[in-house]
Every structure is written in C-alpha cells, then in structure tokens.
Write a protein that holds these residues in place. Structure first.
Motif, mmCIF file in Angstrom:
data_model
loop_
_atom_site.group_PDB
_atom_site.id
_atom_site.type_symbol
_atom_site.label_atom_id
_atom_site.label_comp_id
_atom_site.label_asym_id
_atom_site.label_seq_id
_atom_site.Cartn_x
_atom_site.Cartn_y
_atom_site.Cartn_z
ATOM 1 N N HIS A 166 105.013 -9.541 -36.564
ATOM 2 C CA HIS A 166 104.581 -8.499 -35.522
ATOM 3 C C HIS A 166 105.417 -8.656 -34.225
ATOM 4 N N ILE A 167 106.544 -7.621 -33.702
ATOM 5 C CA ILE A 167 107.019 -7.792 -32.643
ATOM 6 C C ILE A 167 106.522 -6.731 -31.637
ATOM 7 N N GLY A 168 106.043 -7.351 -30.368
ATOM 8 C CA GLY A 168 105.726 -6.655 -29.418
ATOM 9 C C GLY A 168 104.035 -6.777 -29.444
ATOM 10 N N THR A 169 103.629 -6.759 -28.002
ATOM 11 C CA THR A 169 102.081 -6.803 -27.746
ATOM 12 C C THR A 169 101.626 -5.563 -26.990
ATOM 13 N N LYS A 171 100.640 -1.830 -25.663
ATOM 14 C CA LYS A 171 99.705 -0.896 -26.421
ATOM 15 C C LYS A 171 100.142 0.056 -27.474
ATOM 16 N N ASN A 172 101.478 0.264 -27.108
ATOM 17 C CA ASN A 172 102.066 1.363 -28.062
ATOM 18 C C ASN A 172 102.721 0.828 -29.326
ATOM 19 N N LYS A 173 102.365 -0.814 -29.290
ATOM 20 C CA LYS A 173 103.068 -1.297 -30.541
ATOM 21 C C LYS A 173 101.884 -1.412 -31.435
ATOM 22 N N ASN A 174 100.603 -0.872 -31.396
ATOM 23 C CA ASN A 174 99.601 -0.711 -32.406
ATOM 24 C C ASN A 174 99.196 -1.952 -32.899
ATOM 25 N N LEU A 175 98.998 -3.027 -32.201
ATOM 26 C CA LEU A 175 98.726 -4.347 -32.568
ATOM 27 C C LEU A 175 97.410 -4.535 -33.274
ATOM 28 N N MET A 176 96.277 -3.591 -32.882
ATOM 29 C CA MET A 176 94.987 -3.518 -33.282
ATOM 30 C C MET A 176 95.001 -3.291 -34.736
ATOM 31 N N ARG A 177 95.924 -2.140 -35.106
ATOM 32 C CA ARG A 177 95.861 -1.647 -36.430
ATOM 33 C C ARG A 177 96.667 -2.469 -37.414
ATOM 34 N N VAL A 178 97.650 -3.207 -37.001
ATOM 35 C CA VAL A 178 98.305 -4.378 -37.603
ATOM 36 C C VAL A 178 97.306 -5.483 -37.921
#
Length: 178
Positions: A166-169, A171-178
């Motif tokens: 997963h690249i990027g942390t 808010k708009n990178k949707n980390l929580m959903r990943v």
C-alpha cells in the motif's frame, strides 16, 4: 514557435515527487506539436510565484495545458488554457488565511480564466464542484492513462502470510479500508 503549438506546463520537478509529470511525459511523446515545459520555481513564496507567472507570459503556447499543482499560473496563460487538477485536499491545508488564498489563486481565479478543467476521477470532480460550483460546466473527468512501463509479473500467492503493498498514508489513500 509553431502557431498551433500545445505547451504542457508542469510544476518544477522535485526528486521523488514527479508522478504527475510521468503521466504527461507519455502524452508529450504522442504529438510533435506538443512541448513539455516546467516553471522555474518549486516553492510558493511570493517571489517564486511572480517568477513562475513571468515565465508563463513568455512560454505559453497556442494552447497551454497546466498539468501540475501550479494552477495560479493560469493568470498569465490566457483563455486557451486547460487545467488538470489531480487533487483538492492536499492543496487546501494550513490556517484559514492560507486556505482562503489557495482557494482564490489555485481554484477560483483559474476556474474563471481557463476554458476547460480536467480532473482524474469522479471523486475529484465532486470535491472540486464544492469549491468552484460556478465552474461545473468546465469540469470533465479524464482518468489517468495506463503507464506501459508498469508490467504485471505473476507471483504465487502466499495464503498463510499474504503481503499487501500500500503506497501512501494520507487520508485520501483510504488506508483504513485497505
């Protein structure tokens, strides 16, 4: 200069921060009347902004396409300008005064000056319409093209210890959903 020259105008290249430029380098290679240029300064100080504006006065084309996050240069590019906006939220940060200045010079004035605004996703379009509702008719979604340098290499999937890149942390990178 060719009378029908299209100038792709990028932000100043900064090592490690050139994904936008990679996209438009592909476009540049397709057309012989397209010339790729970059503004001289990378930061947003008043002197840098003035230098970038002066550069655009001299270097604009028959059509100018602003491709990086230097939207304010549309002040000097003329009405035959296309502005591509990749993201809204990363620009609108800082205190209330900074946010207002950025809204004015990165979105409101450019939206008045340019003839067309392209965005890379429906989400970006909906976010942008909230910032510049008066320019809704100028906004068109054109998704980023596929980069042929990226090749799929099949690997055996490890079901016991799967790995996800997963690249990027932000808010708009949707980390929580990943």
């Amino acid at each position: 200069m060719n009378k029908k020259q299209v100038v792709l105008l990028n932000r100043k290249l900064i090592p490690g921060r050139n994904s936008i430029e990679e996209i438009f380098n592909l476009l540049n290679s397709l057309n012989t009347i397209t010339i790729l240029k970059e503004v001289p300064s990378a930061n947003a100080s008043l002197i840098s902004i003035i230098n970038n504006l002066m550069y655009v006065i001299k270097e604009k084309g028959f059509v100018t396409h602003i491709t990086g996050d230097v939207h304010y240069v549309s002040l000097c590019s003329g009405s035959r300008t296309i502005l591509t906006i990749h993201d809204i939220n990363s620009i609108l940060n800082g205190n209330k005064f900074k946010k207002l200045l950025k809204k004015i010079f990165w979105f409101w004035i450019p939206a008045i000056v340019v003839s067309k605004i392209t965005v890379i996703s429906n989400f970006t379009a909906s976010e942008l319409i909230k910032v510049i509702p008066f320019a809704k008719r100028k906004i068109t979604v054109i998704h980023n093209p596929f980069n042929p340098k990226i090749q799929f290499t099949p690997k055996e999937f490890n079901t016991l210890k799967p790995k996800i890149l997963h690249i990027g942390t932000k808010k708009n990178k949707n980390l929580m959903r990943v």
